[in-house]
Design a protein around this motif. Structure first.
Motif, mmCIF file in Angstrom:
data_model
loop_
_atom_site.group_PDB
_atom_site.id
_atom_site.type_symbol
_atom_site.label_atom_id
_atom_site.label_comp_id
_atom_site.label_asym_id
_atom_site.label_seq_id
_atom_site.Cartn_x
_atom_site.Cartn_y
_atom_site.Cartn_z
ATOM 1 N N GLU A 1 5.011 14.939 7.071
ATOM 2 C CA GLU A 1 6.441 15.238 6.896
ATOM 3 C C GLU A 1 6.684 16.740 6.935
ATOM 4 O OE1 GLU A 1 9.306 13.527 7.012
ATOM 5 O OE2 GLU A 1 7.967 11.913 7.612
ATOM 6 N N ASP A 2 5.789 17.542 6.351
ATOM 7 C CA ASP A 2 5.918 18.997 6.424
ATOM 8 C C ASP A 2 5.798 19.468 7.872
ATOM 9 O OD1 ASP A 2 6.167 19.080 3.676
ATOM 10 O OD2 ASP A 2 4.078 19.652 3.332
ATOM 11 N N THR A 3 4.847 18.899 8.591
ATOM 12 C CA THR A 3 4.657 19.248 9.997
ATOM 13 C C THR A 3 5.879 18.841 10.804
ATOM 14 O OG1 THR A 3 2.266 19.031 9.810
ATOM 15 C CG2 THR A 3 3.197 18.850 12.021
ATOM 16 N N ARG A 4 6.346 17.628 10.569
ATOM 17 C CA ARG A 4 7.522 17.133 11.286
ATOM 18 C C ARG A 4 8.716 18.044 11.054
ATOM 19 N NH1 ARG A 4 11.911 13.574 10.915
ATOM 20 N NH2 ARG A 4 12.086 12.145 12.665
ATOM 21 N N GLU A 5 8.949 18.431 9.813
ATOM 22 C CA GLU A 5 10.083 19.296 9.490
ATOM 23 C C GLU A 5 9.916 20.682 10.115
ATOM 24 O OE1 GLU A 5 13.677 20.605 8.365
ATOM 25 O OE2 GLU A 5 12.961 18.542 8.418
ATOM 26 N N ALA A 6 8.719 21.224 10.091
ATOM 27 C CA ALA A 6 8.477 22.540 10.692
ATOM 28 C C ALA A 6 8.739 22.504 12.197
ATOM 29 C CB ALA A 6 7.047 22.996 10.404
ATOM 30 N N ILE A 7 8.313 21.448 12.850
ATOM 31 C CA ILE A 7 8.525 21.340 14.291
ATOM 32 C C ILE A 7 9.990 21.062 14.601
ATOM 33 C CG2 ILE A 7 7.966 19.931 16.315
ATOM 34 C CD1 ILE A 7 5.047 20.021 15.291
ATOM 35 N N ARG A 8 10.649 20.270 13.780
ATOM 36 C CA ARG A 8 12.094 20.053 13.964
ATOM 37 C C ARG A 8 12.819 21.404 13.882
ATOM 38 N NH1 ARG A 8 15.695 16.134 14.038
ATOM 39 N NH2 ARG A 8 14.331 14.515 13.283
ATOM 40 N N GLN A 9 12.434 22.248 12.952
ATOM 41 C CA GLN A 9 13.064 23.563 12.837
ATOM 42 C C GLN A 9 12.801 24.415 14.073
ATOM 43 O OE1 GLN A 9 11.853 25.308 9.104
ATOM 44 N NE2 GLN A 9 12.803 23.663 7.917
ATOM 45 N N ARG A 10 11.599 24.310 14.646
ATOM 46 C CA ARG A 10 11.291 25.050 15.877
ATOM 47 C C ARG A 10 12.183 24.575 17.023
ATOM 48 N NH1 ARG A 10 6.733 28.666 15.692
ATOM 49 N NH2 ARG A 10 7.824 29.393 17.529
ATOM 50 N N ILE A 11 12.389 23.272 17.131
ATOM 51 C CA ILE A 11 13.228 22.715 18.193
ATOM 52 C C ILE A 11 14.686 23.113 17.976
ATOM 53 C CG2 ILE A 11 14.061 20.585 19.279
ATOM 54 C CD1 ILE A 11 11.103 21.310 19.919
ATOM 55 N N GLU A 12 15.158 23.056 16.746
ATOM 56 C CA GLU A 12 16.537 23.439 16.461
ATOM 57 C C GLU A 12 16.765 24.919 16.763
ATOM 58 O OE1 GLU A 12 17.260 22.154 12.442
ATOM 59 O OE2 GLU A 12 17.435 20.048 13.055
ATOM 60 N N ARG A 13 15.783 25.762 16.426
ATOM 61 C CA ARG A 13 15.903 27.197 16.738
ATOM 62 C C ARG A 13 15.906 27.404 18.247
ATOM 63 N NH1 ARG A 13 16.089 32.316 15.596
ATOM 64 N NH2 ARG A 13 14.594 33.814 16.413
ATOM 65 N N PHE A 14 15.009 26.708 18.965
ATOM 66 C CA PHE A 14 14.972 26.811 20.419
ATOM 67 C C PHE A 14 16.335 26.441 21.012
ATOM 68 C CE2 PHE A 14 14.474 24.830 24.551
ATOM 69 C CZ PHE A 14 13.766 25.795 25.254
ATOM 70 N N SER A 15 16.909 25.329 20.560
ATOM 71 C CA SER A 15 18.198 24.872 21.069
ATOM 72 C C SER A 15 19.299 25.886 20.760
ATOM 73 C CB SER A 15 18.549 23.503 20.489
ATOM 74 O OG SER A 15 19.758 23.027 21.032
ATOM 75 N N ALA A 16 19.289 26.446 19.562
ATOM 76 C CA ALA A 16 20.310 27.432 19.183
ATOM 77 C C ALA A 16 20.193 28.691 20.042
ATOM 78 C CB ALA A 16 20.185 27.781 17.703
ATOM 79 N N LEU A 17 18.973 29.166 20.276
ATOM 80 C CA LEU A 17 18.773 30.339 21.126
ATOM 81 C C LEU A 17 19.186 30.051 22.558
ATOM 82 C CD1 LEU A 17 15.335 31.552 19.727
ATOM 83 C CD2 LEU A 17 17.545 32.710 19.447
ATOM 84 N N LEU A 18 18.900 28.851 23.032
ATOM 85 C CA LEU A 18 19.281 28.449 24.376
ATOM 86 C C LEU A 18 20.806 28.445 24.511
ATOM 87 C CD1 LEU A 18 18.212 27.363 27.129
ATOM 88 C CD2 LEU A 18 18.376 25.072 26.137
ATOM 89 N N THR A 19 21.480 27.834 23.555
ATOM 90 C CA THR A 19 22.942 27.767 23.584
ATOM 91 C C THR A 19 23.563 29.160 23.507
ATOM 92 O OG1 THR A 19 22.906 25.572 22.574
ATOM 93 C CG2 THR A 19 24.981 26.802 22.431
ATOM 94 N N ALA A 20 22.970 30.037 22.699
ATOM 95 C CA ALA A 20 23.492 31.396 22.523
ATOM 96 C C ALA A 20 23.132 32.313 23.684
ATOM 97 C CB ALA A 20 22.963 31.983 21.217
ATOM 98 N N ARG A 21 22.305 31.813 24.617
ATOM 99 C CA ARG A 21 21.810 32.638 25.726
ATOM 100 C C ARG A 21 21.105 33.882 25.199
ATOM 101 N NH1 ARG A 21 27.213 32.125 29.425
ATOM 102 N NH2 ARG A 21 26.754 30.086 30.293
ATOM 103 N N ASP A 22 20.349 33.682 24.160
ATOM 104 C CA ASP A 22 19.664 34.791 23.489
ATOM 105 C C ASP A 22 18.297 35.020 24.128
ATOM 106 O OD1 ASP A 22 18.291 36.477 21.713
ATOM 107 O OD2 ASP A 22 19.314 35.625 19.977
#
Length: 133
Positions: A3-24
């Motif tokens: 569950e810790d691993t799953r949550e850490a990877i979910r956060q990585r994916i959410e950050r990736f998506s946010a950076l992608l959307t922001a064109r950062d």
């Protein structure tokens, strides 16, 4: 532990998506490490160096739409220092007037390092329509 691993990877994916959307441009440093490879869903979307990632995201960011992900399925497995993800949902393309959603699948591999889980592979696909034959 998973569950810790799953949550850490979910956060990585959410950050990736946010950076992608922001064109950062920080997206490159978010996912790059030596040995990383990105294989996108469109022809030519392959990058296995930092310079290739800069070029690829430059092309994506120049498009008139902004991209992001909304995954309904998010399955993580881990074995020691390696974790892999299968996510399925939508690629969202937001233009001036509307957001279009396209079916999207992501398979990713991560390796644990001193600063958490580092990307090793991004492999995206847009599922084809069922074969009618």
């Amino acid at each position: 532990m998973i569950e810790d691993t799953r949550e850490a990877i979910r956060q990585r994916i959410e950050r990736f998506s946010a950076l992608l959307t922001a064109r950062d441009p920080a997206i490159v440093d978010e996912i790059w490490s030596p040995g990383f490879r990105l294989v996108g869903s469109e022809p030519g979307e392959i990058a296995d160096s930092r310079e290739a990632l800069v070029h690829l995201f430059g092309k994506l960011f120049a498009r008139p739409v902004r991209y992001g992900f909304d995954f309904a399925t998010f399955a993580v497995e881990a074995n020691g220092e390696t974790a892999w993800l299968f996510a399925e949902g939508d690629l969202m393309a937001t233009g001036a007037d509307a957001t279009d959603r396209f079916p999207y699948r992501l398979t990713a591999v991560f390796v644990r390092s001193g600063d958490g889980w580092r990307w090793r592979l991004f492999s995206g696909s847009e599922p084809a329509k069922p074969f009618a034959g």
